[in-house]
Scaffold this motif. Sequence first.
Motif, PDB file in Angstrom:
ATOM      1  N   LEU A 134      90.339 108.025 142.228  1.00 24.51           N
ATOM      2  CA  LEU A 134      89.758 106.989 143.085  1.00 24.51           C
ATOM      3  C   LEU A 134      90.766 106.534 144.129  1.00 24.51           C
ATOM      4  O   LEU A 134      90.436 106.401 145.317  1.00 24.51           O
ATOM      5  CB  LEU A 134      89.293 105.808 142.239  1.00 24.51           C
ATOM      6  CG  LEU A 134      88.735 104.606 143.013  1.00 24.51           C
ATOM      7  CD1 LEU A 134      87.508 105.006 143.822  1.00 24.51           C
ATOM      8  CD2 LEU A 134      88.405 103.465 142.053  1.00 24.51           C
ATOM      9  N   LEU A 135      91.996 106.294 143.709  1.00 25.29           N
ATOM     10  CA  LEU A 135      93.033 105.894 144.663  1.00 25.29           C
ATOM     11  C   LEU A 135      93.285 106.990 145.695  1.00 25.29           C
ATOM     12  O   LEU A 135      93.500 106.700 146.875  1.00 25.29           O
ATOM     13  CB  LEU A 135      94.323 105.557 143.907  1.00 25.29           C
ATOM     14  CG  LEU A 135      94.303 104.271 143.069  1.00 25.29           C
ATOM     15  CD1 LEU A 135      95.599 104.129 142.281  1.00 25.29           C
ATOM     16  CD2 LEU A 135      94.098 103.047 143.962  1.00 25.29           C
ATOM     17  N   ALA A 136      93.252 108.250 145.252  1.00 26.94           N
ATOM     18  CA  ALA A 136      93.473 109.357 146.179  1.00 26.94           C
ATOM     19  C   ALA A 136      92.354 109.426 147.219  1.00 26.94           C
ATOM     20  O   ALA A 136      92.609 109.620 148.413  1.00 26.94           O
ATOM     21  CB  ALA A 136      93.572 110.678 145.414  1.00 26.94           C
ATOM     22  N   VAL A 137      91.101 109.268 146.774  1.00 25.53           N
ATOM     23  CA  VAL A 137      89.966 109.291 147.710  1.00 25.53           C
ATOM     24  C   VAL A 137      90.067 108.141 148.700  1.00 25.53           C
ATOM     25  O   VAL A 137      89.850 108.313 149.912  1.00 25.53           O
ATOM     26  CB  VAL A 137      88.635 109.232 146.931  1.00 25.53           C
ATOM     27  CG1 VAL A 137      87.463 109.008 147.882  1.00 25.53           C
ATOM     28  CG2 VAL A 137      88.431 110.516 146.142  1.00 25.53           C
ATOM     29  N   LEU A 138      90.400 106.952 148.205  1.00 24.54           N
ATOM     30  CA  LEU A 138      90.560 105.798 149.097  1.00 24.54           C
ATOM     31  C   LEU A 138      91.685 106.034 150.093  1.00 24.54           C
ATOM     32  O   LEU A 138      91.581 105.662 151.274  1.00 24.54           O
ATOM     33  CB  LEU A 138      90.829 104.536 148.273  1.00 24.54           C
ATOM     34  CG  LEU A 138      89.666 104.030 147.409  1.00 24.54           C
ATOM     35  CD1 LEU A 138      90.112 102.826 146.582  1.00 24.54           C
ATOM     36  CD2 LEU A 138      88.476 103.660 148.283  1.00 24.54           C
ATOM     37  N   ALA A 139      92.774 106.658 149.628  1.00 27.47           N
ATOM     38  CA  ALA A 139      93.890 106.939 150.525  1.00 27.47           C
ATOM     39  C   ALA A 139      93.486 107.916 151.621  1.00 27.47           C
ATOM     40  O   ALA A 139      93.857 107.750 152.785  1.00 27.47           O
ATOM     41  CB  ALA A 139      95.077 107.501 149.728  1.00 27.47           C
TER      42      ALA A 139
END
Length: 248
Positions: A134-139
Amino acid sequence: MDKERRAELVDRFERATELPLLVLALAIIPVLVIPLVTEVSDMISATFLVLDWTIWAVFAADLGVRTYLSERRLNYLVRHWYDVLIVVLPFLRPLRVLRSARALRLARLGPFLARSAVNLRDLLQGRGLQYVLLLAVLAVFGAAGLTYRMERDQGGTINDIGTALWWAVSTVTTVGYGDAFPVTAEGKGVAVFLMLVGIALFSWLTANIAAFLVEFGGEKGRTVTLGDIMDKLESLEAEVRALRHGTS
């Protein structure tokens, strides 16, 4: 066979087959989809048919074993309805329950997608990977938006949000095609950030995949420690020594 023994056998069997069946569930998707979207030769069609029935046989055997080992078999089949549909749907073709082979293929995609989603969910939740992804997608989306605002009308190649997203994905995966790149100092700073995110993400995924593959014994989802790995290596070394003594 008592209740605890059955539950233990089902758990061990599911852990042993989880990853191979996930791979097969994902592999069947192109086998079912490609004939729907393009014309294929007779040889390729026959190959797809063999793959289709081979994968079906594996899932049928898996469901049969797990159902046999379960104490409450009917409840187990209800809980794993997607596995039941995977096994049952191919037999609807001669019964003409569905009007066409195309409709049958589309119907069969559902259970495979459901099973893949369940397996991926269990795999991700068991290791906390959903938060990392999720953090990677948001980044990626955040970096794409920032870069688009910084690079627009600056004489570079990133002048629309689609190109910005393509650049962000290729950068975070460390591919870097070179067809789109930032020209401003701010954009290059975002690029460095994305590169670090990509390195960290794939390092994390690699470590967790390795831990998943060497996971053994204990409860499902337990954390594999360095001590576990050393104990396993020592046991393998002892087996090798015993084999050497047996052949000498």
